[in-house]
Design a protein around this motif. Structure first.
Motif, PDB file in Angstrom:
ATOM      1  N   GLN A  45       0.823  -1.274  -0.128  1.00  0.00           N
ATOM      2  CA  GLN A  45       0.125  -0.035   0.009  1.00  0.00           C
ATOM      3  C   GLN A  45       0.820   1.085   0.027  1.00  0.00           C
ATOM      4  OE1 GLN A  45      -3.320  -0.064  -0.396  1.00  0.00           O
ATOM      5  NE2 GLN A  45      -2.879   2.091  -0.746  1.00  0.00           N
ATOM      6  N   ASP A  46       1.981   1.114   0.626  1.00  0.00           N
ATOM      7  CA  ASP A  46       2.942   2.348   0.704  1.00  0.00           C
ATOM      8  C   ASP A  46       3.358   2.349  -0.469  1.00  0.00           C
ATOM      9  OD1 ASP A  46       4.687   4.441   2.275  1.00  0.00           O
ATOM     10  OD2 ASP A  46       6.258   2.961   1.864  1.00  0.00           O
ATOM     11  N   LEU A  47       3.853   1.443  -1.245  1.00  0.00           N
ATOM     12  CA  LEU A  47       4.443   1.548  -2.592  1.00  0.00           C
ATOM     13  C   LEU A  47       3.450   2.093  -3.609  1.00  0.00           C
ATOM     14  CD1 LEU A  47       6.510  -1.946  -3.157  1.00  0.00           C
ATOM     15  CD2 LEU A  47       7.532   0.392  -3.040  1.00  0.00           C
ATOM     16  N   VAL A  48       2.385   1.806  -3.481  1.00  0.00           N
ATOM     17  CA  VAL A  48       1.423   2.151  -4.203  1.00  0.00           C
ATOM     18  C   VAL A  48       0.817   3.737  -3.992  1.00  0.00           C
ATOM     19  CG1 VAL A  48      -1.169   2.083  -5.067  1.00  0.00           C
ATOM     20  CG2 VAL A  48       0.039   0.064  -4.896  1.00  0.00           C
ATOM     21  N   ASN A  49       0.961   4.064  -2.748  1.00  0.00           N
ATOM     22  CA  ASN A  49       0.684   5.744  -2.441  1.00  0.00           C
ATOM     23  C   ASN A  49       1.685   6.479  -3.247  1.00  0.00           C
ATOM     24  OD1 ASN A  49      -1.558   4.805  -1.159  1.00  0.00           O
ATOM     25  ND2 ASN A  49      -0.469   5.058   0.873  1.00  0.00           N
ATOM     26  N   ARG A  50       3.090   5.763  -2.870  1.00  0.00           N
ATOM     27  CA  ARG A  50       4.189   6.632  -3.438  1.00  0.00           C
ATOM     28  C   ARG A  50       4.106   6.805  -4.898  1.00  0.00           C
ATOM     29  NH1 ARG A  50       8.531   3.279  -0.703  1.00  0.00           N
ATOM     30  NH2 ARG A  50       9.993   4.106  -2.271  1.00  0.00           N
ATOM     31  N   PHE A  51       3.791   5.603  -5.562  1.00  0.00           N
ATOM     32  CA  PHE A  51       3.767   5.638  -7.030  1.00  0.00           C
ATOM     33  C   PHE A  51       2.508   6.813  -7.337  1.00  0.00           C
ATOM     34  CE2 PHE A  51       1.622   3.967 -10.641  1.00  0.00           C
ATOM     35  CZ  PHE A  51       2.662   3.840 -11.653  1.00  0.00           C
ATOM     36  N   ASN A  52       1.548   6.779  -6.994  1.00  0.00           N
ATOM     37  CA  ASN A  52       0.582   7.739  -7.082  1.00  0.00           C
ATOM     38  C   ASN A  52       1.006   9.219  -6.913  1.00  0.00           C
ATOM     39  OD1 ASN A  52      -1.265   5.748  -7.914  1.00  0.00           O
ATOM     40  ND2 ASN A  52      -2.367   5.578  -5.900  1.00  0.00           N
ATOM     41  N   GLN A  53       1.643   9.468  -5.800  1.00  0.00           N
ATOM     42  CA  GLN A  53       2.264  10.700  -5.407  1.00  0.00           C
ATOM     43  C   GLN A  53       3.213  11.076  -6.557  1.00  0.00           C
ATOM     44  OE1 GLN A  53       3.751  10.330  -1.558  1.00  0.00           O
ATOM     45  NE2 GLN A  53       2.693  12.013  -0.848  1.00  0.00           N
ATOM     46  N   ALA A  54       4.043  10.319  -6.925  1.00  0.00           N
ATOM     47  CA  ALA A  54       4.995  10.676  -8.107  1.00  0.00           C
ATOM     48  C   ALA A  54       4.607  10.852  -9.366  1.00  0.00           C
ATOM     49  CB  ALA A  54       6.188   9.246  -8.186  1.00  0.00           C
ATOM     50  N   GLN A  55       3.415   9.965  -9.507  1.00  0.00           N
ATOM     51  CA  GLN A  55       2.618  10.283 -10.950  1.00  0.00           C
ATOM     52  C   GLN A  55       1.910  11.791 -10.769  1.00  0.00           C
ATOM     53  OE1 GLN A  55       2.997   8.678 -13.590  1.00  0.00           O
ATOM     54  NE2 GLN A  55       1.840   6.768 -13.743  1.00  0.00           N
ATOM     55  N   ALA A  56       1.422  11.931  -9.686  1.00  0.00           N
ATOM     56  CA  ALA A  56       0.643  13.235  -9.732  1.00  0.00           C
ATOM     57  C   ALA A  56       1.665  14.441  -9.813  1.00  0.00           C
ATOM     58  CB  ALA A  56       0.057  13.509  -8.260  1.00  0.00           C
ATOM     59  N   GLN A  57       2.993  14.282  -9.009  1.00  0.00           N
ATOM     60  CA  GLN A  57       4.017  15.448  -9.387  1.00  0.00           C
ATOM     61  C   GLN A  57       4.684  15.398 -10.635  1.00  0.00           C
ATOM     62  OE1 GLN A  57       6.858  13.363  -6.357  1.00  0.00           O
ATOM     63  NE2 GLN A  57       7.281  15.391  -5.549  1.00  0.00           N
ATOM     64  N   LEU A  58       4.827  14.198 -11.208  1.00  0.00           N
ATOM     65  CA  LEU A  58       5.019  14.294 -12.814  1.00  0.00           C
ATOM     66  C   LEU A  58       4.006  15.153 -13.600  1.00  0.00           C
ATOM     67  CD1 LEU A  58       7.060  13.396 -15.063  1.00  0.00           C
ATOM     68  CD2 LEU A  58       5.489  11.130 -15.243  1.00  0.00           C
ATOM     69  N   GLN A  59       2.750  14.984 -13.482  1.00  0.00           N
ATOM     70  CA  GLN A  59       1.646  15.642 -14.118  1.00  0.00           C
ATOM     71  C   GLN A  59       2.243  17.099 -13.904  1.00  0.00           C
ATOM     72  OE1 GLN A  59      -0.165  14.346 -16.458  1.00  0.00           O
ATOM     73  NE2 GLN A  59       1.017  12.425 -16.186  1.00  0.00           N
ATOM     74  N   SER A  60       2.064  17.387 -12.678  1.00  0.00           N
ATOM     75  CA  SER A  60       2.409  19.028 -12.336  1.00  0.00           C
ATOM     76  C   SER A  60       3.491  19.517 -13.039  1.00  0.00           C
ATOM     77  CB  SER A  60       2.532  19.013 -10.758  1.00  0.00           C
ATOM     78  OG  SER A  60       2.912  20.308 -10.568  1.00  0.00           O
ATOM     79  N   VAL A  61       4.658  18.784 -13.006  1.00  0.00           N
ATOM     80  CA  VAL A  61       6.236  19.230 -13.789  1.00  0.00           C
ATOM     81  C   VAL A  61       5.825  19.406 -15.145  1.00  0.00           C
ATOM     82  CG1 VAL A  61       8.144  18.371 -14.373  1.00  0.00           C
ATOM     83  CG2 VAL A  61       7.728  18.454 -11.894  1.00  0.00           C
ATOM     84  N   LEU A  62       5.143  18.108 -15.858  1.00  0.00           N
ATOM     85  CA  LEU A  62       4.617  18.473 -17.019  1.00  0.00           C
ATOM     86  C   LEU A  62       3.857  19.649 -17.709  1.00  0.00           C
ATOM     87  CD1 LEU A  62       4.169  14.516 -17.849  1.00  0.00           C
ATOM     88  CD2 LEU A  62       6.272  16.192 -18.622  1.00  0.00           C
ATOM     89  N   LEU A  63       2.872  19.991 -16.689  1.00  0.00           N
ATOM     90  CA  LEU A  63       1.999  21.074 -16.982  1.00  0.00           C
ATOM     91  C   LEU A  63       2.820  22.386 -17.139  1.00  0.00           C
ATOM     92  CD1 LEU A  63      -0.711  22.136 -17.643  1.00  0.00           C
ATOM     93  CD2 LEU A  63      -1.177  22.131 -15.140  1.00  0.00           C
TER      94      LEU A  63
END
Length: 126
Positions: A11-29
């Motif tokens: 669950q921790d890995l999945v949460n970290r994965f989702n956070q990183a995905q959100a950060q990536l979207q923010s950086v790309l925008l």
């Protein structure tokens, strides 16, 4: 598999994965926004450079157009271009690091899932 059966480590890995995905979207925008502004600045530079030295250039300030010299306008645009290029470079580096981080997390998640299934980590897709 019900959420209650997911180990906390997964669950921790999945949460970290989702956070990183959100950060990536923010950086790309943000990177996309800076790149768009950079194109506008380059277009303005190109047009103003074609003008004669004594040409009057106007800058939009709020609801007003303020006169400025061609050279002052060019200098301001060059400074802005340099800053935008720096932002884009920084965000490109962040994007690259985040993509690597996401890929590592994806691999870890797949290994955890394989353990849960009792299979080998090489089986199963992402």
């Amino acid at each position: 598999m019900p959420m209650a059966q997911i180990p906390p480590s997964l669950q921790d890995l999945v949460n970290r994965f989702n956070q990183a995905q959100a950060q990536l979207q923010s950086v790309l925008l943000r990177k996309q926004q800076y790149e768009a502004e950079l194109k506008e600045v380059e277009k303005a530079l190109s047009e103003i450079e074609k003008l004669p030295q004594e040409a009057r250039v106007y800058k939009s300030v709020g609801n007003f157009l303020v006169p400025q010299t061609r050279d002052a306008a060019l200098q301001e645009l060059r400074d802005r271009k340099e800053l935008l290029e720096l932002h884009v470079k920084t965000l490109t580096r962040q994007e690259s690091m985040l993509r690597e981080h996401i890929e590592k997390l994806r691999e870890e998640i797949n290994k955890e899932l394989a353990k849960l299934r009792g299979g080998s980590p090489d089986k199963g897709g992402g």
